[in-house]
Design a protein around this motif. Structure first.
Motif, PDB file in Angstrom:
ATOM      1  N   TRP A  94       0.590  -1.376  -0.017  1.00 38.07           N
ATOM      2  CA  TRP A  94      -0.293  -0.229  -0.131  1.00 38.07           C
ATOM      3  C   TRP A  94       0.719   0.944   0.461  1.00 38.07           C
ATOM      4  O   TRP A  94       2.099   1.500   0.014  1.00 38.07           O
ATOM      5  CB  TRP A  94      -0.489  -0.043   1.329  1.00 38.07           C
ATOM      6  CG  TRP A  94      -1.942  -1.317   0.991  1.00 38.07           C
ATOM      7  CD1 TRP A  94      -2.135  -2.162  -0.013  1.00 38.07           C
ATOM      8  CD2 TRP A  94      -2.351  -1.637   2.503  1.00 38.07           C
ATOM      9  NE1 TRP A  94      -3.212  -2.721   0.488  1.00 38.07           N
ATOM     10  CE2 TRP A  94      -3.690  -2.352   1.852  1.00 38.07           C
ATOM     11  CE3 TRP A  94      -3.104  -1.091   3.895  1.00 38.07           C
ATOM     12  CZ2 TRP A  94      -4.618  -3.272   2.900  1.00 38.07           C
ATOM     13  CZ3 TRP A  94      -3.168  -1.939   4.356  1.00 38.07           C
ATOM     14  CH2 TRP A  94      -4.023  -2.743   4.238  1.00 38.07           C
ATOM     15  N   GLN A  95       0.196   2.345  -1.031  1.00 34.65           N
ATOM     16  CA  GLN A  95       1.308   3.543  -0.555  1.00 34.65           C
ATOM     17  C   GLN A  95       0.651   4.054   0.467  1.00 34.65           C
ATOM     18  O   GLN A  95       0.062   4.586   1.034  1.00 34.65           O
ATOM     19  CB  GLN A  95       0.552   4.167  -2.284  1.00 34.65           C
ATOM     20  CG  GLN A  95       1.431   5.629  -1.584  1.00 34.65           C
ATOM     21  CD  GLN A  95       0.360   6.659  -2.949  1.00 34.65           C
ATOM     22  OE1 GLN A  95      -0.097   5.967  -3.354  1.00 34.65           O
ATOM     23  NE2 GLN A  95       0.961   8.161  -3.069  1.00 34.65           N
ATOM     24  N   VAL A  96       1.943   4.680   1.458  1.00 41.54           N
ATOM     25  CA  VAL A  96       1.476   4.906   3.009  1.00 41.54           C
ATOM     26  C   VAL A  96       2.843   6.611   2.855  1.00 41.54           C
ATOM     27  O   VAL A  96       3.274   6.440   2.249  1.00 41.54           O
ATOM     28  CB  VAL A  96       2.628   4.151   4.170  1.00 41.54           C
ATOM     29  CG1 VAL A  96       2.739   5.206   5.613  1.00 41.54           C
ATOM     30  CG2 VAL A  96       1.987   2.846   3.458  1.00 41.54           C
ATOM     31  N   ASP A  97       1.624   7.085   3.250  1.00 45.38           N
ATOM     32  CA  ASP A  97       2.236   8.557   3.475  1.00 45.38           C
ATOM     33  C   ASP A  97       2.477   8.899   5.040  1.00 45.38           C
ATOM     34  O   ASP A  97       1.295   9.180   5.504  1.00 45.38           O
ATOM     35  CB  ASP A  97       1.174   9.938   2.859  1.00 45.38           C
ATOM     36  CG  ASP A  97       1.670  11.177   2.979  1.00 45.38           C
ATOM     37  OD1 ASP A  97       2.241  11.557   3.705  1.00 45.38           O
ATOM     38  OD2 ASP A  97       0.361  11.903   2.685  1.00 45.38           O
ATOM     39  N   SER A  98       3.986   8.659   5.229  1.00 45.54           N
ATOM     40  CA  SER A  98       3.938   9.528   6.812  1.00 45.54           C
ATOM     41  C   SER A  98       3.863  10.380   6.951  1.00 45.54           C
ATOM     42  O   SER A  98       5.526  10.893   7.896  1.00 45.54           O
ATOM     43  CB  SER A  98       4.814   7.900   7.418  1.00 45.54           C
ATOM     44  OG  SER A  98       5.481   8.200   6.564  1.00 45.54           O
ATOM     45  N   SER A  99       4.479  11.469   6.359  1.00 49.47           N
ATOM     46  CA  SER A  99       4.922  13.060   6.066  1.00 49.47           C
ATOM     47  C   SER A  99       4.791  14.072   7.323  1.00 49.47           C
ATOM     48  O   SER A  99       5.365  14.594   7.967  1.00 49.47           O
ATOM     49  CB  SER A  99       4.719  13.786   5.194  1.00 49.47           C
ATOM     50  OG  SER A  99       3.404  13.802   4.326  1.00 49.47           O
ATOM     51  N   ILE A 100       3.718  13.852   8.275  1.00 51.77           N
ATOM     52  CA  ILE A 100       3.269  14.310   9.359  1.00 51.77           C
ATOM     53  C   ILE A 100       3.639  13.021   9.998  1.00 51.77           C
ATOM     54  O   ILE A 100       3.310  11.468  10.300  1.00 51.77           O
ATOM     55  CB  ILE A 100       1.955  14.541   9.571  1.00 51.77           C
ATOM     56  CG1 ILE A 100       1.480  15.795   8.006  1.00 51.77           C
ATOM     57  CG2 ILE A 100       1.433  15.502  11.082  1.00 51.77           C
ATOM     58  CD1 ILE A 100       0.260  16.173   8.314  1.00 51.77           C
ATOM     59  N   PRO A 101       5.005  13.028  11.072  1.00 49.89           N
ATOM     60  CA  PRO A 101       4.611  11.886  12.390  1.00 49.89           C
ATOM     61  C   PRO A 101       4.030  11.757  13.050  1.00 49.89           C
ATOM     62  O   PRO A 101       4.336  10.048  13.721  1.00 49.89           O
ATOM     63  CB  PRO A 101       5.723  12.727  14.007  1.00 49.89           C
ATOM     64  CG  PRO A 101       6.536  13.997  12.668  1.00 49.89           C
ATOM     65  CD  PRO A 101       6.038  14.435  11.676  1.00 49.89           C
ATOM     66  N   SER A 102       2.838  12.695  13.577  1.00 45.64           N
ATOM     67  CA  SER A 102       1.509  11.338  14.435  1.00 45.64           C
ATOM     68  C   SER A 102       0.918  11.030  13.536  1.00 45.64           C
ATOM     69  O   SER A 102      -0.211  10.275  13.995  1.00 45.64           O
ATOM     70  CB  SER A 102       1.131  12.720  15.349  1.00 45.64           C
ATOM     71  OG  SER A 102       1.023  13.617  14.767  1.00 45.64           O
ATOM     72  N   VAL A 103       0.405  11.374  12.692  1.00 39.62           N
ATOM     73  CA  VAL A 103      -0.140  10.539  11.449  1.00 39.62           C
ATOM     74  C   VAL A 103       0.491  10.125  10.064  1.00 39.62           C
ATOM     75  O   VAL A 103       1.635   9.582   8.964  1.00 39.62           O
ATOM     76  CB  VAL A 103      -1.009  12.087  10.527  1.00 39.62           C
ATOM     77  CG1 VAL A 103      -2.459  11.423   9.477  1.00 39.62           C
ATOM     78  CG2 VAL A 103      -1.718  12.619  11.718  1.00 39.62           C
ATOM     79  N   SER A 104      -0.537   9.040   9.908  1.00 40.63           N
ATOM     80  CA  SER A 104       0.221   7.802   8.595  1.00 40.63           C
ATOM     81  C   SER A 104      -1.027   8.069   8.228  1.00 40.63           C
ATOM     82  O   SER A 104      -2.162   7.219   8.261  1.00 40.63           O
ATOM     83  CB  SER A 104       1.103   6.404   9.046  1.00 40.63           C
ATOM     84  OG  SER A 104       1.676   5.890   8.272  1.00 40.63           O
ATOM     85  N   LYS A 105      -0.988   7.513   6.170  1.00 45.61           N
ATOM     86  CA  LYS A 105      -2.400   7.572   5.621  1.00 45.61           C
ATOM     87  C   LYS A 105      -1.680   6.360   4.644  1.00 45.61           C
ATOM     88  O   LYS A 105      -1.049   6.421   4.162  1.00 45.61           O
ATOM     89  CB  LYS A 105      -2.700   8.481   4.856  1.00 45.61           C
ATOM     90  CG  LYS A 105      -3.225   9.654   6.089  1.00 45.61           C
ATOM     91  CD  LYS A 105      -3.281  10.729   5.461  1.00 45.61           C
ATOM     92  CE  LYS A 105      -3.969  11.851   5.782  1.00 45.61           C
ATOM     93  NZ  LYS A 105      -4.191  13.268   5.631  1.00 45.61           N
TER      94      LYS A 105
END
Length: 130
Positions: A70-81
């Motif tokens: 899955w494509q994971v965006d964890s650019s914000i430390p406390s949020v992962s999409k």
């Protein structure tokens, strides 16, 4: 008992997730609000995590998503999409309040309003299968 998904967090300082599904959010076309297709969303707290392990569990969930491709965006430390190939997605968030502060929200791509039946309340708790 182990980990579960619950509308009520382990940490009493956090808000209870809404038990009744609100009307789904309308899809937007640019800046124009649509009255047609809608996004569906459901949110829970992850409860029953071992004391002091919120950060480790957060990272383990991210890694599991990546292993699934899955494509994971964890650019914000406390949020992962995580974006799933079919347009559905998941968002994991650490509320930063200590134990019992991970929430998991699932969301859909736009679905035709005509396919959305009357919404029932979400289950209060979803236990981890054995």
């Amino acid at each position: 008992m182990g980990a579960a998904l619950s509308k009520t967090p382990d940490n009493p300082g956090l808000a209870v997730k809404n038990h009744v599904k609100p009307l789904p959010n309308p899809c937007w076309d640019g800046n124009e609000k649509s009255s047609g297709p809608r996004y569906l969303r459901v949110g829970y707290w992850i409860t029953g995590l071992p004391v002091g392990r919120v950060s480790e569990e957060f990272l383990a969930i991210q890694e599991a998503w990546k292993r699934n491709g899955w494509q994971v965006d964890s650019s914000i430390p406390s949020v992962s999409k995580a974006a799933l190939p079919d347009g559905y997605g998941l968002q994991l968030q650490d509320a930063g309040k200590g134990d019992g502060s991970l929430s998991l929200t699932g969301f859909s791509p736009c679905v035709p309003e005509s396919t959305i039946a009357e919404l029932q309340p979400d289950p209060t708790t979803i236990e981890r299968p054995s």
